[in-house]
Design a protein around this motif. Sequence first.
Motif, PDB file in Angstrom:
ATOM      1  N   SER A  41      -9.474  -1.443  -1.211  1.00  6.95           N
ATOM      2  CA  SER A  41     -10.447  -0.503  -1.790  1.00  6.95           C
ATOM      3  C   SER A  41     -11.674  -1.234  -2.334  1.00  6.95           C
ATOM      4  O   SER A  41     -12.749  -0.662  -2.423  1.00  6.95           O
ATOM      5  N   ARG A  77      -4.929  -3.638   4.874  1.00 11.33           N
ATOM      6  CA  ARG A  77      -4.169  -3.594   3.613  1.00 11.33           C
ATOM      7  C   ARG A  77      -3.628  -2.182   3.483  1.00 11.33           C
ATOM      8  O   ARG A  77      -4.179  -1.361   2.749  1.00 11.33           O
ATOM      9  N   ASP A 131      -7.474   5.045 -14.686  1.00 12.14           N
ATOM     10  CA  ASP A 131      -7.418   6.369 -14.032  1.00 12.14           C
ATOM     11  C   ASP A 131      -7.818   7.483 -14.997  1.00 12.14           C
ATOM     12  O   ASP A 131      -8.155   8.585 -14.558  1.00 12.14           O
ATOM     13  N   TRP A 133       1.977   3.021  -6.757  1.00  6.37           N
ATOM     14  CA  TRP A 133       1.256   2.398  -5.630  1.00  6.37           C
ATOM     15  C   TRP A 133       2.288   1.726  -4.729  1.00  6.37           C
ATOM     16  O   TRP A 133       3.120   0.944  -5.212  1.00  6.37           O
ATOM     17  N   HIS A 172     -10.978  -0.231 -13.382  1.00  8.11           N
ATOM     18  CA  HIS A 172     -11.169   1.064 -14.038  1.00  8.11           C
ATOM     19  C   HIS A 172      -9.819   1.534 -14.555  1.00  8.11           C
ATOM     20  O   HIS A 172      -8.775   1.013 -14.175  1.00  8.11           O
TER      21      HIS A 172
HETATM   22  O1  LIG Z   1      -5.495   0.482  -4.109  1.00  6.17           O
HETATM   23  C1  LIG Z   1      -6.459   0.051  -4.710  1.00  6.17           C
HETATM   24  O2  LIG Z   1      -7.078  -0.960  -4.384  1.00  6.17           O
HETATM   25  C2  LIG Z   1      -6.948   0.769  -5.943  1.00  6.17           C
HETATM   26  C3  LIG Z   1      -6.391   2.138  -6.071  1.00  6.17           C
HETATM   27  C4  LIG Z   1      -6.834   2.785  -7.328  1.00  6.17           C
HETATM   28  O3  LIG Z   1      -7.608   2.264  -8.062  1.00  6.17           O
HETATM   29  C5  LIG Z   1      -6.320   4.091  -7.710  1.00  6.17           C
HETATM   30  O4  LIG Z   1      -5.673   4.754  -6.893  1.00  6.17           O
HETATM   31  O5  LIG Z   1      -6.542   4.498  -8.857  1.00  6.17           O
END
Ligand SMILES: O=C(O)CCC(=O)C(=O)O
Length: 313
Positions: free
Chosen positions: A171, A287, A178, A194, A176
Amino acid sequence: MSNILRRYKLPYTLYNFFHKKALVHNLKHYKKYGIDKTYYAPISSEDFADLESEPNTYDIKDSETELPKHADFKTLDGKLQSELLPWSKNGYVILEHFFSEKEVDTVNSEIEDLLAKKRVAFSNGNRIMFANKKSKLINAVGTNPKLFKVLNLLLDKEVELFQSINFFEGSQQRAHSDSIHMTTFPYGNLIAAWIALEDITIDSGPLHYYPGSHKLPYVLNKAYGNDGSKYTIGKKTYSEYEDYIGNLIEKNNLEKNIFLAKKGDVLIWHANLLHGGEPVTNTESSRKSMVFHYYAKDAICFHEITQRPTLKP
Ligand SMILES: O=C(O)CCC(=O)C(=O)O
Protein backbone atom coordinates in the motif's frame (compact mmCIF):
# COMPACT_ATOMS: atom_id res chain seq x y z
CA MET A 1 -18.43 15.08 -6.81
CA SER A 2 -16.12 18.04 -7.41
CA ASN A 3 -13.47 18.82 -4.81
CA ILE A 4 -15.24 22.03 -3.79
CA LEU A 5 -18.56 20.23 -3.26
CA ARG A 6 -16.75 17.56 -1.26
CA ARG A 7 -15.99 20.13 1.43
CA TYR A 8 -19.68 20.83 2.05
CA LYS A 9 -21.65 18.67 4.45
CA LEU A 10 -24.93 19.14 2.55
CA PRO A 11 -24.29 16.69 -0.35
CA TYR A 12 -23.32 13.94 2.13
CA THR A 13 -26.37 14.72 4.25
CA LEU A 14 -28.65 14.41 1.23
CA TYR A 15 -27.02 11.14 0.24
CA ASN A 16 -27.47 9.89 3.81
CA PHE A 17 -31.11 10.90 3.84
CA PHE A 18 -31.80 8.33 1.11
CA HIS A 19 -29.81 5.56 2.84
CA LYS A 20 -31.74 5.25 6.06
CA LYS A 21 -31.51 1.46 6.35
CA ALA A 22 -27.72 1.57 6.35
CA LEU A 23 -27.55 4.40 8.88
CA VAL A 24 -30.17 3.78 11.56
CA HIS A 25 -27.69 1.63 13.52
CA ASN A 26 -26.33 4.76 15.24
CA LEU A 27 -29.71 5.98 16.52
CA LYS A 28 -29.98 3.78 19.60
CA HIS A 29 -26.42 4.68 20.56
CA TYR A 30 -27.07 8.42 20.06
CA LYS A 31 -29.92 8.04 22.52
CA LYS A 32 -27.73 6.20 25.01
CA TYR A 33 -25.16 9.03 24.96
CA GLY A 34 -27.76 11.81 24.94
CA ILE A 35 -26.84 12.96 21.40
CA ASP A 36 -29.76 14.69 19.71
CA LYS A 37 -29.20 13.81 16.04
CA THR A 38 -30.99 12.33 13.04
CA TYR A 39 -29.64 9.25 11.20
CA TYR A 40 -28.58 11.42 8.24
CA ALA A 41 -26.84 14.29 10.08
CA PRO A 42 -23.05 14.77 9.97
CA ILE A 43 -21.17 13.47 13.00
CA SER A 44 -17.62 13.87 14.28
CA SER A 45 -15.64 13.73 17.52
CA GLU A 46 -16.75 17.34 18.09
CA ASP A 47 -20.19 15.92 19.03
CA PHE A 48 -18.58 14.06 21.93
CA ALA A 49 -16.36 16.86 23.20
CA ASP A 50 -18.21 17.02 26.52
CA LEU A 51 -18.50 13.26 27.01
CA GLU A 52 -16.07 10.90 28.65
CA SER A 53 -15.07 8.02 26.33
CA GLU A 54 -15.32 4.72 28.17
CA PRO A 55 -12.15 2.67 27.58
CA ASN A 56 -12.30 -1.00 26.60
CA THR A 57 -11.43 -3.71 29.12
CA TYR A 58 -7.86 -4.37 28.00
CA ASP A 59 -7.07 -0.67 27.67
CA ILE A 60 -7.37 -0.45 31.45
CA LYS A 61 -6.69 -4.03 32.56
CA ASP A 62 -3.64 -6.03 31.52
CA SER A 63 -4.52 -8.77 29.04
CA GLU A 64 -1.48 -10.73 30.28
CA THR A 65 -3.13 -11.36 33.65
CA GLU A 66 -6.82 -10.84 32.84
CA LEU A 67 -7.39 -12.70 29.55
CA PRO A 68 -6.58 -16.12 31.06
CA LYS A 69 -9.58 -15.69 33.41
CA HIS A 70 -11.98 -15.51 30.45
CA ALA A 71 -13.98 -18.68 29.74
CA ASP A 72 -13.56 -18.32 25.94
CA PHE A 73 -9.81 -17.86 26.29
CA LYS A 74 -9.60 -21.22 28.04
CA THR A 75 -11.07 -22.94 24.96
CA LEU A 76 -8.16 -21.80 22.72
CA ASP A 77 -5.05 -23.88 22.13
CA GLY A 78 -1.89 -23.01 24.05
CA LYS A 79 -0.08 -21.40 21.06
CA LEU A 80 -2.98 -19.05 20.36
CA GLN A 81 -3.39 -18.23 24.05
CA SER A 82 0.23 -17.12 24.39
CA GLU A 83 0.01 -15.10 21.15
CA LEU A 84 -2.92 -13.07 22.56
CA LEU A 85 -1.43 -12.19 25.95
CA PRO A 86 0.63 -9.06 25.01
CA TRP A 87 -2.43 -7.28 23.48
CA SER A 88 -2.68 -4.55 26.16
CA LYS A 89 1.03 -3.82 26.13
CA ASN A 90 1.66 -3.85 22.38
CA GLY A 91 -1.67 -2.97 20.74
CA TYR A 92 -1.23 -5.81 18.27
CA VAL A 93 -0.91 -9.59 18.25
CA ILE A 94 0.58 -11.90 15.64
CA LEU A 95 -1.07 -15.26 15.00
CA GLU A 96 1.41 -17.41 13.13
CA HIS A 97 0.03 -19.88 10.53
CA PHE A 98 -3.52 -18.99 11.56
CA PHE A 99 -4.81 -19.85 8.09
CA SER A 100 -3.50 -22.90 6.22
CA GLU A 101 -1.79 -22.64 2.81
CA LYS A 102 -4.88 -24.29 1.32
CA GLU A 103 -7.27 -21.74 2.85
CA VAL A 104 -5.09 -18.89 1.56
CA ASP A 105 -4.92 -20.47 -1.92
CA THR A 106 -8.73 -20.53 -2.09
CA VAL A 107 -8.80 -16.81 -1.19
CA ASN A 108 -6.26 -15.99 -3.91
CA SER A 109 -8.20 -17.93 -6.56
CA GLU A 110 -11.46 -16.34 -5.43
CA ILE A 111 -10.04 -12.83 -5.80
CA GLU A 112 -8.63 -13.66 -9.25
CA ASP A 113 -12.05 -15.03 -10.21
CA LEU A 114 -13.93 -11.97 -8.87
CA LEU A 115 -11.58 -9.72 -10.84
CA ALA A 116 -11.93 -11.78 -14.03
CA LYS A 117 -15.72 -11.63 -13.72
CA LYS A 118 -15.51 -7.88 -12.99
CA ARG A 119 -17.41 -8.36 -9.74
CA VAL A 120 -14.70 -6.35 -7.96
CA ALA A 121 -12.26 -3.73 -9.21
CA PHE A 122 -9.24 -1.81 -7.98
CA SER A 123 -9.96 1.56 -6.41
CA ASN A 124 -7.66 4.15 -4.82
CA GLY A 125 -4.95 2.82 -7.14
CA ASN A 126 -4.07 -0.53 -5.70
CA ARG A 127 -6.81 -1.92 -3.48
CA ILE A 128 -10.00 -3.93 -3.83
CA MET A 129 -12.62 -2.74 -1.38
CA PHE A 130 -15.49 -4.76 0.09
CA ALA A 131 -14.85 -8.09 -1.70
CA ASN A 132 -16.57 -9.57 1.38
CA LYS A 133 -19.85 -8.21 0.03
CA LYS A 134 -19.37 -9.92 -3.33
CA SER A 135 -18.07 -13.27 -2.20
CA LYS A 136 -19.42 -15.75 0.34
CA LEU A 137 -15.95 -17.26 0.58
CA ILE A 138 -14.23 -13.97 1.47
CA ASN A 139 -17.02 -13.16 3.91
CA ALA A 140 -16.60 -16.59 5.50
CA VAL A 141 -12.87 -15.98 5.99
CA GLY A 142 -13.61 -12.62 7.65
CA THR A 143 -16.20 -14.22 9.91
CA ASN A 144 -14.17 -17.37 10.61
CA PRO A 145 -15.47 -18.54 14.03
CA LYS A 146 -12.02 -18.91 15.62
CA LEU A 147 -10.97 -15.46 14.37
CA PHE A 148 -14.24 -13.99 15.63
CA LYS A 149 -13.71 -15.57 19.03
CA VAL A 150 -10.25 -13.97 19.20
CA LEU A 151 -11.53 -10.53 18.15
CA ASN A 152 -14.43 -10.65 20.60
CA LEU A 153 -11.99 -11.64 23.33
CA LEU A 154 -9.53 -8.82 22.59
CA LEU A 155 -12.25 -6.14 22.50
CA ASP A 156 -14.19 -7.95 25.26
CA LYS A 157 -17.35 -7.31 23.26
CA GLU A 158 -19.17 -8.53 20.20
CA VAL A 159 -17.79 -7.39 16.87
CA GLU A 160 -19.22 -7.33 13.35
CA LEU A 161 -17.37 -7.37 10.05
CA PHE A 162 -17.43 -3.99 8.31
CA GLN A 163 -15.17 -4.37 5.29
CA SER A 164 -12.38 -6.21 3.55
CA ILE A 165 -9.51 -4.66 1.57
CA ASN A 166 -7.35 -6.76 -0.75
CA PHE A 167 -3.94 -5.75 -1.98
CA PHE A 168 -1.79 -7.29 -4.70
CA GLU A 169 1.00 -4.78 -4.06
CA GLY A 170 2.27 -2.89 -1.03
CA SER A 171 0.00 0.00 0.00
CA GLN A 172 3.00 2.30 0.72
CA GLN A 173 0.63 4.15 3.02
CA ARG A 174 2.28 6.41 5.58
CA ALA A 175 1.66 5.68 9.24
CA HIS A 176 -1.87 6.35 10.45
CA SER A 177 -4.40 5.12 12.97
CA ASP A 178 -7.60 3.54 11.66
CA SER A 179 -9.47 5.76 14.09
CA ILE A 180 -9.19 8.71 11.71
CA HIS A 181 -10.94 6.68 8.97
CA MET A 182 -13.31 4.38 10.86
CA THR A 183 -14.02 6.24 14.05
CA THR A 184 -16.19 5.15 16.94
CA PHE A 185 -17.60 6.58 20.11
CA PRO A 186 -16.58 5.45 22.63
CA TYR A 187 -13.18 5.56 20.91
CA GLY A 188 -11.34 2.31 20.27
CA ASN A 189 -14.25 0.16 19.15
CA LEU A 190 -12.68 -0.95 15.91
CA ILE A 191 -10.28 -3.83 15.40
CA ALA A 192 -8.48 -5.06 12.27
CA ALA A 193 -7.13 -8.42 11.15
CA TRP A 194 -4.47 -8.34 8.40
CA ILE A 195 -3.74 -11.62 6.60
CA ALA A 196 -0.67 -12.46 4.53
CA LEU A 197 -1.81 -14.16 1.33
CA GLU A 198 1.78 -15.06 0.41
CA ASP A 199 5.22 -14.94 2.06
CA ILE A 200 6.04 -11.24 2.32
CA THR A 201 9.45 -10.01 1.25
CA ILE A 202 11.28 -6.89 2.48
CA ASP A 203 11.31 -5.28 -0.99
CA SER A 204 7.55 -5.65 -1.58
CA GLY A 205 6.39 -2.89 0.81
CA PRO A 206 5.58 -4.94 3.92
CA LEU A 207 3.18 -3.79 6.60
CA HIS A 208 4.81 -1.80 9.40
CA TYR A 209 3.51 -0.85 12.83
CA TYR A 210 4.57 0.95 16.01
CA PRO A 211 4.26 -1.23 19.14
CA GLY A 212 2.60 0.59 22.03
CA SER A 213 1.45 3.53 19.87
CA HIS A 214 -2.19 2.62 20.63
CA LYS A 215 -1.68 4.20 24.07
CA LEU A 216 -1.16 7.69 22.60
CA PRO A 217 -4.18 10.01 22.61
CA TYR A 218 -6.51 9.50 19.61
CA VAL A 219 -5.57 11.99 16.89
CA LEU A 220 -8.87 13.31 15.54
CA ASN A 221 -9.83 16.43 13.60
CA LYS A 222 -9.21 18.91 16.39
CA ALA A 223 -5.67 17.69 17.04
CA TYR A 224 -4.47 18.65 13.55
CA GLY A 225 -6.74 21.67 13.03
CA ASN A 226 -9.24 19.95 10.73
CA ASP A 227 -12.47 20.85 12.56
CA GLY A 228 -14.39 22.55 9.75
CA SER A 229 -17.53 24.59 10.39
CA LYS A 230 -21.28 24.08 10.67
CA TYR A 231 -21.55 23.68 6.89
CA THR A 232 -18.12 22.44 5.83
CA ILE A 233 -15.73 19.67 6.76
CA GLY A 234 -12.11 20.52 7.61
CA LYS A 235 -9.73 22.03 5.04
CA LYS A 236 -6.62 20.04 5.90
CA THR A 237 -5.29 17.56 3.39
CA TYR A 238 -4.72 13.92 4.25
CA SER A 239 -0.96 14.44 3.95
CA GLU A 240 -1.21 17.10 6.66
CA TYR A 241 -2.72 14.41 8.90
CA GLU A 242 0.15 12.06 7.95
CA ASP A 243 2.72 14.80 8.70
CA TYR A 244 1.13 15.29 12.12
CA ILE A 245 1.43 11.54 12.80
CA GLY A 246 5.01 11.53 11.51
CA ASN A 247 5.92 14.26 14.01
CA LEU A 248 4.16 12.37 16.79
CA ILE A 249 6.22 9.27 16.02
CA GLU A 250 9.41 11.31 16.11
CA LYS A 251 8.48 13.17 19.29
CA ASN A 252 7.63 9.94 21.09
CA ASN A 253 10.65 8.10 19.71
CA LEU A 254 8.45 5.24 18.59
CA GLU A 255 10.12 2.12 17.32
CA LYS A 256 8.91 0.74 13.98
CA ASN A 257 8.46 -2.99 13.37
CA ILE A 258 8.24 -4.46 9.88
CA PHE A 259 6.02 -7.51 9.47
CA LEU A 260 7.77 -10.07 7.29
CA ALA A 261 4.78 -12.35 7.44
CA LYS A 262 4.53 -15.88 6.19
CA LYS A 263 1.54 -16.96 4.11
CA GLY A 264 -1.43 -17.48 6.45
CA ASP A 265 -0.04 -15.34 9.32
CA VAL A 266 -2.44 -12.80 10.81
CA LEU A 267 -1.70 -9.51 12.55
CA ILE A 268 -4.54 -8.04 14.61
CA TRP A 269 -4.24 -4.37 15.51
CA HIS A 270 -5.93 -2.04 17.96
CA ALA A 271 -8.10 0.84 16.66
CA ASN A 272 -5.37 3.32 17.60
CA LEU A 273 -2.21 1.41 16.63
CA LEU A 274 -0.12 3.41 14.16
CA HIS A 275 0.65 1.36 11.08
CA GLY A 276 1.27 1.67 7.35
CA GLY A 277 3.12 0.13 4.43
CA GLU A 278 6.86 0.29 3.68
CA PRO A 279 8.04 1.63 0.32
CA VAL A 280 8.08 -0.91 -2.51
CA THR A 281 11.72 -1.20 -3.57
CA ASN A 282 11.19 -3.97 -6.12
CA THR A 283 8.40 -2.99 -8.46
CA GLU A 284 8.27 -6.56 -9.81
CA SER A 285 7.28 -7.90 -6.41
CA SER A 286 3.73 -8.66 -5.32
CA ARG A 287 2.46 -8.31 -1.74
CA LYS A 288 -0.82 -10.20 -1.62
CA SER A 289 -2.70 -9.42 1.56
CA MET A 290 -6.21 -8.94 2.86
CA VAL A 291 -7.32 -6.84 5.79
CA PHE A 292 -10.66 -6.99 7.56
CA HIS A 293 -11.98 -4.16 9.71
CA TYR A 294 -14.56 -4.87 12.40
CA TYR A 295 -16.65 -2.57 14.56
CA ALA A 296 -17.90 -3.39 18.03
CA LYS A 297 -21.68 -3.70 17.84
CA ASP A 298 -22.36 -1.28 20.68
CA ALA A 299 -20.57 1.84 19.39
CA ILE A 300 -21.43 4.88 17.31
CA CYS A 301 -19.58 4.50 13.97
CA PHE A 302 -18.52 7.32 11.70
CA HIS A 303 -15.76 8.72 9.47
CA GLU A 304 -14.01 11.54 11.30
CA ILE A 305 -12.45 13.36 8.33
CA THR A 306 -15.62 13.61 6.25
CA GLN A 307 -17.88 13.71 9.34
CA ARG A 308 -20.17 11.04 7.85
CA PRO A 309 -21.96 8.32 9.79
CA THR A 310 -20.83 4.85 8.65
CA LEU A 311 -23.04 3.10 6.11
CA LYS A 312 -23.42 -0.47 7.31
CA PRO A 313 -24.53 -3.37 5.17
O1 LIG B 1 -1.67 -3.24 4.19
C1 LIG B 1 -1.15 -2.15 4.33
O2 LIG B 1 -0.06 -1.85 3.85
C2 LIG B 1 -1.84 -1.09 5.15
C3 LIG B 1 -3.27 -1.40 5.40
C4 LIG B 1 -3.90 -0.37 6.26
O3 LIG B 1 -3.31 0.60 6.62
C5 LIG B 1 -5.27 -0.53 6.72
O4 LIG B 1 -5.98 -1.40 6.22
O5 LIG B 1 -5.68 0.23 7.61
